[in-house]
Structure formats: structure tokens, C-alpha cells
Design a protein around this motif. Structure first.
Motif, PDB file in Angstrom:
ATOM      1  N   ALA A 271       0.834  -1.215   0.000  1.00  0.00           N
ATOM      2  CA  ALA A 271       0.000   0.000   0.000  1.00  0.00           C
ATOM      3  C   ALA A 271       0.865   1.259   0.000  1.00  0.00           C
ATOM      4  O   ALA A 271       0.582   2.224  -0.722  1.00  0.00           O
ATOM      5  CB  ALA A 271      -0.926  -0.006   1.220  1.00  0.00           C
ATOM      6  N   LYS A 272       1.933   1.270   0.802  1.00  0.00           N
ATOM      7  CA  LYS A 272       2.832   2.425   0.838  1.00  0.00           C
ATOM      8  C   LYS A 272       3.534   2.617  -0.507  1.00  0.00           C
ATOM      9  O   LYS A 272       3.659   3.742  -1.000  1.00  0.00           O
ATOM     10  CB  LYS A 272       3.871   2.254   1.946  1.00  0.00           C
ATOM     11  N   LEU A 273       3.985   1.510  -1.111  1.00  0.00           N
ATOM     12  CA  LEU A 273       4.673   1.602  -2.399  1.00  0.00           C
ATOM     13  C   LEU A 273       3.745   2.146  -3.483  1.00  0.00           C
ATOM     14  O   LEU A 273       4.155   2.960  -4.313  1.00  0.00           O
ATOM     15  CB  LEU A 273       5.207   0.222  -2.805  1.00  0.00           C
ATOM     16  N   ILE A 274       2.494   1.696  -3.469  1.00  0.00           N
ATOM     17  CA  ILE A 274       1.531   2.212  -4.454  1.00  0.00           C
ATOM     18  C   ILE A 274       1.363   3.720  -4.257  1.00  0.00           C
ATOM     19  O   ILE A 274       1.329   4.489  -5.227  1.00  0.00           O
ATOM     20  CB  ILE A 274       0.179   1.486  -4.327  1.00  0.00           C
ATOM     21  N   GLY A 275       1.273   4.147  -3.005  1.00  0.00           N
ATOM     22  CA  GLY A 275       1.139   5.565  -2.723  1.00  0.00           C
ATOM     23  C   GLY A 275       2.340   6.377  -3.203  1.00  0.00           C
ATOM     24  O   GLY A 275       2.176   7.492  -3.693  1.00  0.00           O
ATOM     25  N   TYR A 276       3.543   5.788  -3.077  1.00  0.00           N
ATOM     26  CA  TYR A 276       4.750   6.487  -3.523  1.00  0.00           C
ATOM     27  C   TYR A 276       4.878   6.504  -5.046  1.00  0.00           C
ATOM     28  O   TYR A 276       5.307   7.511  -5.636  1.00  0.00           O
ATOM     29  CB  TYR A 276       5.995   5.799  -2.940  1.00  0.00           C
ATOM     30  N   LEU A 277       4.553   5.385  -5.687  1.00  0.00           N
ATOM     31  CA  LEU A 277       4.869   5.200  -7.102  1.00  0.00           C
ATOM     32  C   LEU A 277       3.741   5.524  -8.059  1.00  0.00           C
ATOM     33  O   LEU A 277       4.003   5.823  -9.233  1.00  0.00           O
ATOM     34  CB  LEU A 277       5.302   3.740  -7.351  1.00  0.00           C
ATOM     35  N   GLN A 278       2.496   5.435  -7.601  1.00  0.00           N
ATOM     36  CA  GLN A 278       1.373   5.655  -8.502  1.00  0.00           C
ATOM     37  C   GLN A 278       1.332   7.117  -8.979  1.00  0.00           C
ATOM     38  O   GLN A 278       1.498   8.025  -8.178  1.00  0.00           O
ATOM     39  CB  GLN A 278       0.059   5.310  -7.795  1.00  0.00           C
ATOM     40  N   PRO A 279       1.141   7.326 -10.286  1.00  0.00           N
ATOM     41  CA  PRO A 279       1.044   8.702 -10.791  1.00  0.00           C
ATOM     42  C   PRO A 279      -0.036   9.495 -10.067  1.00  0.00           C
ATOM     43  O   PRO A 279      -1.083   8.956  -9.715  1.00  0.00           O
ATOM     44  CB  PRO A 279       0.680   8.502 -12.268  1.00  0.00           C
TER      45      PRO A 279
END
Length: 284
Positions: A271-279
Motif C-alpha cells: 500500500a505504501k509503495l503504491i502511494g509512492y509510485l502511482q502517478p
């Protein structure tokens, strides 16, 4: 009638108890017997040695997605036995047995849903289905997951677990490697994250292609991750390999992984990675 027979006949007969044969599980890491309910409650992780047990797509999806937010994606139909292959069994018979055992159509299943409110498509390889081997159906399923992520403008997360290419499909299985590599590039061209979670075991052509092409590489603890077997390498280089060679911690220490994450923390980490990486600007 001798005395032994008389004594034996005098002993009251006690019926054998009907007890389930699946109350206990033997850990593949430390060989300890674990109460099955305790093992399942601990996300199929050994409470003694932290060995992460192998789990299938349905269990993985339930552990990761927000409750009630996910649906399984249909995979396209493929030619099941293009080479009419037979070894000790017909390939079609092996497929039927694997489907009956796992309840899945093939070794890679995709689902689309949300993690902490964020949209994501997740693919999970099932090692119980012919060792998670990569064949034409797996290649098509991977591309299906990638294009579903592009259509939804969200990341694609793949959980790998495989012994490599499926020998019953010969060169056709190896042709999935470049096809899936092109699929990863399609996701990159769309500016979307590709996250790989390597689980026990990941090896062969899978390790040599899409399993090592992620924007972020995560692995579960104590997973066996290898291109080829330990004995083959030792016989080739004529050297003894370290005891922890081809483990997730070894690969982390040598720069091939970004992190090793326990299963209980995978959901929050992804979830954290998606928040960091998602446009930015994508609706949750």
C-alpha cells in the motif's frame, strides 16, 4: 484355546477414534509439528522458525485486498496441448489432475481490487499447479493482468512462485519470456508501477525474466530464489557455495532485492509503495 488367546479375547474392544488427519502440519523449514489452526491464523507462517509456507491465489487475495473489493479476472483460452506431449503421462491428464487438485484453470491467476482504497491488479502464481510452471496459459494470463492494470490506470503486482518453464510445452514455454518482458515494457510506457514479490520458490526462466524486471523487488523471508540448481553451479565453478546461497536474505545482502518483508507486513508495505509510485491524480 491357549492362555494368550483367552487373555486377548477378554480385553474389551475399543473402537478407533475418527480423528481428522489434517490437525497438524509439519514445517518445511524446522520440521516442527504445528497445530494447523495456529499455522493458518499466523498467515501460514511457522511460529517457531518464521518459514513462510506456500499459499494459493485465493488465500493471497484475501490477505491483501480490502474486504469485498476484489474480483478474479478471466484469462483467455489457449491451446492446451500444442505439442501433443507425453512422458510417463499425457500432458492433458496432468492438466486435469492439477485443475482438480487446485480448482484453478492454470498456474497464474489475476484479480483486480483495492488495497487501503488504492486500485491495483495482482497476479499470483500457484506452485501447487504443476510447480507454478510457465507455459502459454501463464504468459497469456500475465499479459491479461498487465493490460487490465493499464486499462484501470493502476499498478500491477506479481507474486512469483515457479520452478521455471513448463517442459511439456517445449520452445513455446520459453517464448513466453520475451512476450512477458514486452508486457512489462507496455506497463512502463504507460507510466505505471510494476512491483514483484518473490515467494518460495522462484527459479528458472521465471527468475531470468519478469521476476527480476520490477520497479521494486520484494521477497518473503527464507524464500529460495535461483536461476539454476545449487549442485549444477557447484559442479560448474568447482567451488562450495555458502549455506545461505539462493535465499532471499542472501540476495538482499548482495543488492538483487530492495527489501525482505514478512507476510504480516506485506499488505501495508505494498500500500505504501503504491502511494509512492502511482502517478498523481488517479482517483482512489
Amino acid at each position: 484355546m491357549n492362555w494368550l488367546t483367552r487373555v486377548r479375547n477378554a480385553i474389551p474392544f475399543i473402537a478407533k477414534r475418527d480423528t481428522p488427519d489434517n490437525l497438524w502440519i509439519k514445517c518445511s523449514g524446522c520440521a516442527q509439528m504445528i497445530f494447523a489452526k495456529e499455522f493458518e491464523d499466523n498467515l501460514s507462517v511457522c511460529p517457531v522458525c518464521n518459514q513462510h509456507g506456500r499459499i494459493g491465489p485465493s488465500t493471497r487475495f484475501e490477505q491483501l485486498f480490502d474486504e469485498g473489493s476484489w474480483i478474479v479476472l478471466s484469462n483467455p483460452r489457449t491451446v492446451e496441448d500444442p505439442l501433443k506431449f507425453r512422458d510417463s503421462k499425457k500432458y492433458v491428464d496432468r492438466l486435469k489432475a492439477a485443475r482438480a487438485e487446485t480448482g484453478e484453470a492454470d498456474a497464474l491467476i489475476n484479480a483486480q481490487g483495492r488495497i487501503e482504497g488504492q486500485p491495483v491488479v495482482i497476479g499470483v502464481q500457484d506452485f501447487a499447479f504443476m510447480g507454478g510452471s510457465m507455459g502459454v496459459a501463464v504468459g497469456e494470463a500475465f499479459i491479461t493482468g498487465i493490460r487490465a492494470a493499464i486499462a484501470a490506470n493502476c499498478p500491477y503486482v506479481i507474486f512469483t512462485a515457479s520452478g521455471g518453464a513448463r517442459m511439456q510445452e517445449g520452445i513455446l514455454s520459453l517464448m513466453q519470456m520475451p512476450k512477458m518482458t514486452v508486457g512489462v515494457q507496455e506497463l512502463r510506457d504507460a507510466g505505471l508501477p510494476y512491483i514483484v514479490v518473490l515467494t518460495d520458490p522462484t527459479s528458472g526462466g521465471v527468475m531470468a525474466s519478469y521476476a527480476m524486471l520490477g520497479d521494486v523487488h520484494i521477497a518473503e523471508p527464507k524464500a529460495t530464489l535461483a536461476f539454476t540448481g545449487r549442485r549444477v553451479i557447484e559442479n560448474t565453478i568447482r567451488e562450495k557455495l555458502p549455506d545461505d546461497f539462493q535465499t532471499s536474505q542472501y540476495l538482499l545482502d548482495h543488492g538483487m532485492l530492495d527489501m525482505v518483508v514478512s507476510r504480516r507486513h506485506l499488505r501495508e508495505t505494498i500500500a505504501k509503495l503504491i502511494g509512492y509510485l502511482q502517478p498523481q491524480g488517479v482517483a482512489a
